[in-house]
Design an enzyme around this catalytic site. Structure first.
Site, PDB file in Angstrom:
ATOM      1  N   CYS A  12     -21.978 -15.126  37.962  1.00 13.45           N
ATOM      2  CA  CYS A  12     -20.785 -14.567  38.605  1.00 13.45           C
ATOM      3  C   CYS A  12     -21.005 -14.661  40.111  1.00 13.45           C
ATOM      4  O   CYS A  12     -22.091 -15.028  40.567  1.00 13.45           O
ATOM      5  CB  CYS A  12     -20.620 -13.112  38.197  1.00 13.45           C
ATOM      6  SG  CYS A  12     -22.051 -12.136  38.692  1.00 13.45           S
ATOM      7  N   HIS A  42     -31.220 -10.458  35.877  1.00 10.92           N
ATOM      8  CA  HIS A  42     -31.836 -10.349  34.553  1.00 10.92           C
ATOM      9  C   HIS A  42     -31.907 -11.696  33.873  1.00 10.92           C
ATOM     10  O   HIS A  42     -31.222 -11.952  32.889  1.00 10.92           O
ATOM     11  CB  HIS A  42     -31.045  -9.349  33.693  1.00 10.92           C
ATOM     12  CG  HIS A  42     -31.338  -7.938  34.046  1.00 10.92           C
ATOM     13  ND1 HIS A  42     -30.379  -6.975  34.171  1.00 10.92           N
ATOM     14  CD2 HIS A  42     -32.511  -7.328  34.336  1.00 10.92           C
ATOM     15  CE1 HIS A  42     -30.947  -5.827  34.498  1.00 10.92           C
ATOM     16  NE2 HIS A  42     -32.231  -6.031  34.617  1.00 10.92           N
ATOM     17  N   CYS A  99     -24.274  -6.441  45.024  1.00  4.68           N
ATOM     18  CA  CYS A  99     -22.923  -6.970  44.869  1.00  4.68           C
ATOM     19  C   CYS A  99     -21.909  -5.969  45.464  1.00  4.68           C
ATOM     20  O   CYS A  99     -22.029  -4.757  45.250  1.00  4.68           O
ATOM     21  CB  CYS A  99     -22.642  -7.166  43.385  1.00  4.68           C
ATOM     22  SG  CYS A  99     -20.973  -7.736  43.100  1.00  4.68           S
ATOM     23  N   GLU A 129     -28.578  -0.537  37.279  1.00  3.13           N
ATOM     24  CA  GLU A 129     -27.351  -0.361  38.084  1.00  3.13           C
ATOM     25  C   GLU A 129     -26.886   1.100  38.003  1.00  3.13           C
ATOM     26  O   GLU A 129     -26.543   1.717  39.023  1.00  3.13           O
ATOM     27  CB  GLU A 129     -26.233  -1.283  37.583  1.00  3.13           C
ATOM     28  CG  GLU A 129     -24.939  -1.083  38.378  1.00  3.13           C
ATOM     29  CD  GLU A 129     -23.713  -1.731  37.740  1.00  3.13           C
ATOM     30  OE1 GLU A 129     -23.837  -2.813  37.142  1.00  3.13           O
ATOM     31  OE2 GLU A 129     -22.637  -1.131  37.851  1.00  3.13           O
ATOM     32  N   THR A 167     -20.373  -1.697  36.213  1.00  7.20           N
ATOM     33  CA  THR A 167     -19.523  -2.884  36.453  1.00  7.20           C
ATOM     34  C   THR A 167     -19.383  -3.785  35.229  1.00  7.20           C
ATOM     35  O   THR A 167     -18.377  -4.471  35.079  1.00  7.20           O
ATOM     36  CB  THR A 167     -20.098  -3.751  37.592  1.00  7.20           C
ATOM     37  OG1 THR A 167     -21.453  -4.058  37.287  1.00  7.20           O
ATOM     38  CG2 THR A 167     -19.983  -3.083  38.926  1.00  7.20           C
ATOM     39  N   SER A 224     -27.477  -6.681  30.388  1.00  4.60           N
ATOM     40  CA  SER A 224     -26.534  -5.807  29.691  1.00  4.60           C
ATOM     41  C   SER A 224     -25.194  -6.499  29.461  1.00  4.60           C
ATOM     42  O   SER A 224     -24.586  -6.380  28.399  1.00  4.60           O
ATOM     43  CB  SER A 224     -26.403  -4.512  30.494  1.00  4.60           C
ATOM     44  OG  SER A 224     -25.101  -4.197  30.777  1.00  4.60           O
ATOM     45  N   ASN A 225     -24.724  -7.280  30.437  1.00  2.00           N
ATOM     46  CA  ASN A 225     -23.412  -7.916  30.258  1.00  2.00           C
ATOM     47  C   ASN A 225     -23.460  -8.974  29.153  1.00  2.00           C
ATOM     48  O   ASN A 225     -22.501  -9.180  28.434  1.00  2.00           O
ATOM     49  CB  ASN A 225     -22.864  -8.441  31.589  1.00  2.00           C
ATOM     50  CG  ASN A 225     -23.516  -9.708  32.064  1.00  2.00           C
ATOM     51  OD1 ASN A 225     -23.096 -10.789  31.693  1.00  2.00           O
ATOM     52  ND2 ASN A 225     -24.559  -9.604  32.876  1.00  2.00           N
TER      53      ASN A 225
HETATM   54 FE1  F3S Z   1     -21.503 -10.022  38.994  1.00  2.00          FE
HETATM   55 FE2  F3S Z   1     -21.078  -8.273  40.847  1.00  2.00          FE
HETATM   56 FE3  F3S Z   1     -19.659  -8.259  38.676  1.00  2.00          FE
HETATM   57  S1  F3S Z   1     -23.047  -9.031  40.195  1.00  2.00           S
HETATM   58  S2  F3S Z   1     -20.986  -9.037  37.071  1.00  2.00           S
HETATM   59  S3  F3S Z   1     -19.652  -9.851  40.219  1.00  2.00           S
HETATM   60  S4  F3S Z   1     -20.498  -6.522  39.710  1.00  2.00           S
END
Ligand code: F3S
Length: 284
Positions: A12, A42, A99, A129, A167, A224-225
């Site tokens: 991202c 990660h 970020c 986070e 996030t 985690s995402n």
């Molecule tokens: Fe990436 Fe920032 Fe969203 S690191 S997943 S753009 S909060």
């Protein structure tokens, strides 16, 4: 045989920015020690490549206190407020690659908590986070991960609450959790802080998983995402596989698979996605 690759797969904007900062600093500062506070992202492949180039990962506050020179880069998902204070107090040269979406949450929590609100963070308490986010509260702060956790919160009627989210939290689960609060007797203000990159990725992954016979999610074990993408896809497609690199791609793909979907977490490098995509085309 068809392979559908998600458009929003891989790095991202926040991760790209953080990783670029580290590589730039390696180039510009040969001879100077570069540190990151915690792994920059990660993803073990990226972190071990940086280690080979001499970057050291600082794992604790104690380690940080022993550092007097070099350049410290703050990871994309941020750090605790008191760690910043130590860095500043020690006068360490540092670059903040947190970020902006995470920074925004720090600011909201700091402001609303100072104004007397009780802060609720919807997310995983164990994630760095979230650990960083809660440190910005100067008053009561709670982390809830499921709607059931809300039932266990015994706050006074009329409590002024500000809700934010990690996030990378699952959008639907966030909504379910927030709904629980709306039915309560608290005075609630909700700020949806799930970042747009996460929302796009989850919506697209869910859509693809609903169209394919098998779905592959590529991501780091601690990402985690990526785990959330896996959860979302598994609900739509029973043949969903979570892999870190091409080496994990030894799954037994059922013979009747005709369409395979591929997505990847925000910390998965492009080359790994391409390798997996090529490999899938050859094995099926
Ligand atoms: Fe990436 Fe920032 Fe969203 S690191 S997943 S753009 S909060």
């Amino acid at each position: 045989m068809e392979v559908i690759l998600a458009e929003h797969a891989g790095f991202c904007f926040g991760v790209t920015r953080a990783v670029d900062v580290v590589y730039e600093q390696i180039e510009k500062n040969s001879g100077k020690q570069i540190y990151t506070y915690g792994p920059i992202i990660h993803n073990e492949t990226v972190v071990s490549d940086l280690e080979k180039k001499g970057v050291k990962v600082i794992e604790s506050c104690e380690e940080l206190k022993n550092i007097n020179d070099g350049i410290l880069i703050i990871r994309s998902h941020g750090i605790r407020k008191e760690i910043y204070e130590i860095i500043e107090k020690q006068g360490l040269e540092h670059i903040d690659a947190t970020c902006p979406f995470v920074k925004r949450i720090h600011n909201i929590v700091e402001k609303e908590s100072a104004a007397g609100k009780t802060i609720i963070v919807v997310g995983s308490a164990k994630h760095p986070e979230v650990d960083g986010i809660v440190s910005y509260a100067s008053g009561p702060v709670y982390v809830v991960e499921t709607p059931e956790d809300v039932d266990n919160l015994k706050l006074q009627e009329g409590t002024e609450i500000c809700i934010v989210s990690q996030t990378t939290f699952n959008t639907n689960k966030f909504q379910e959790t927030v709904d629980k609060f709306s039915n309560s007797r608290y005075n609630v203000n909700v700020v949806n802080t799930i970042c747009s990159a996460t929302e796009e990725r989850q919506t697209e992954a869910e859509k693809i998983a609903g169209q394919v016979d098998a779905m592959i999610v590529i991501g780091g074990a601690h990402s985690s995402n990526s785990r959330k993408l896996y959860e979302i896809c598994s609900r739509k497609c029973a043949n969903t596989y979570f892999i870190q690199t091409i080496d994990d791609l030894n799954m037994d793909i059922p013979k009747d698979i005709k369409v395979v979907g591929i997505t990847a977490g925000a910390s998965t490098p492009k080359n790994i996605i391409e390798e997996v995509q090529k490999h899938v085309r050859t094995i099926i």
